[in-house]
Design a protein around this motif. Structure first.
Motif, PDB file in Angstrom:
ATOM      1  N   LYS A  10       1.765  70.229  35.959  1.00  0.00           N
ATOM      2  CA  LYS A  10       0.836  69.531  36.387  1.00  0.00           C
ATOM      3  C   LYS A  10       1.330  68.029  36.517  1.00  0.00           C
ATOM      4  O   LYS A  10       2.475  67.215  35.241  1.00  0.00           O
ATOM      5  N   ARG A  11       1.218  67.015  37.325  1.00  0.00           N
ATOM      6  CA  ARG A  11       1.545  65.279  37.378  1.00  0.00           C
ATOM      7  C   ARG A  11       0.613  64.671  36.851  1.00  0.00           C
ATOM      8  O   ARG A  11      -0.344  65.205  36.451  1.00  0.00           O
ATOM      9  N   GLU A  12       1.240  63.675  36.304  1.00  0.00           N
ATOM     10  CA  GLU A  12       0.239  62.817  35.155  1.00  0.00           C
ATOM     11  C   GLU A  12      -0.155  61.827  36.223  1.00  0.00           C
ATOM     12  O   GLU A  12       0.913  61.215  36.704  1.00  0.00           O
ATOM     13  N   GLN A  13      -1.342  61.195  35.384  1.00  0.00           N
ATOM     14  CA  GLN A  13      -2.018  60.459  36.497  1.00  0.00           C
ATOM     15  C   GLN A  13      -1.107  58.757  35.901  1.00  0.00           C
ATOM     16  O   GLN A  13      -0.861  58.626  34.395  1.00  0.00           O
ATOM     17  N   ILE A  14      -0.251  57.944  36.445  1.00  0.00           N
ATOM     18  CA  ILE A  14       0.608  56.695  35.597  1.00  0.00           C
ATOM     19  C   ILE A  14      -0.855  56.050  36.291  1.00  0.00           C
ATOM     20  O   ILE A  14      -1.370  55.865  37.463  1.00  0.00           O
ATOM     21  N   GLU A  15      -1.366  54.602  35.520  1.00  0.00           N
ATOM     22  CA  GLU A  15      -1.722  53.529  35.251  1.00  0.00           C
ATOM     23  C   GLU A  15      -0.791  52.192  36.651  1.00  0.00           C
ATOM     24  O   GLU A  15      -0.383  52.379  36.040  1.00  0.00           O
TER      25      GLU A  15
END
Length: 106
Positions: A10-15
């Motif tokens: 899963k790709r993590e969301q970067i702020e």
């Protein structure tokens, strides 16, 4: 043989935040014309807190995450709950007045 870390599925969301130099506009004002912002590589976005620049393929993925989140918020705002209380009779027509107009009892 050493164990290698498994890549995440899963790709993590970067702020992300707007670039502080170009204020998210991707260009800065030069002497005679606008120049591409060198601090954010012309994207207008940097990693929140660290001010690092993302690669173009990672930036596309992260902006897609932001767009999907914004679309979910918009769709949630469009579905408004029905009004309750005295204001509800002013918002909807009950056709009880003269000529089929809204009668509120005032």
């Amino acid at each position: 043989m050493q164990k290698r870390p498994v890549p995440s599925f899963k790709r993590e969301q970067i702020e992300l935040e707007h670039c502080s130099i170009c204020k998210g506009k991707a260009v800065v004002k030069g002497l005679f014309y606008e120049l591409v912002c060198a601090d954010c590589n012309g994207s207008g976005w940097v990693v929140w807190g660290s001010k690092l620049v993302l690669s173009s393929d990672e930036l596309v993925t992260q902006l897609s995450f932001k767009l999907q989140h914004a679309q979910r918020e918009i769709s949630a705002l469009k579905v408004s709950p029905p009004m309750a209380g005295p204001q509800s009779q002013y918002e909807q027509s009950n056709r009880l007045g003269a000529g089929g107009t809204n009668y509120t009892g005032d």
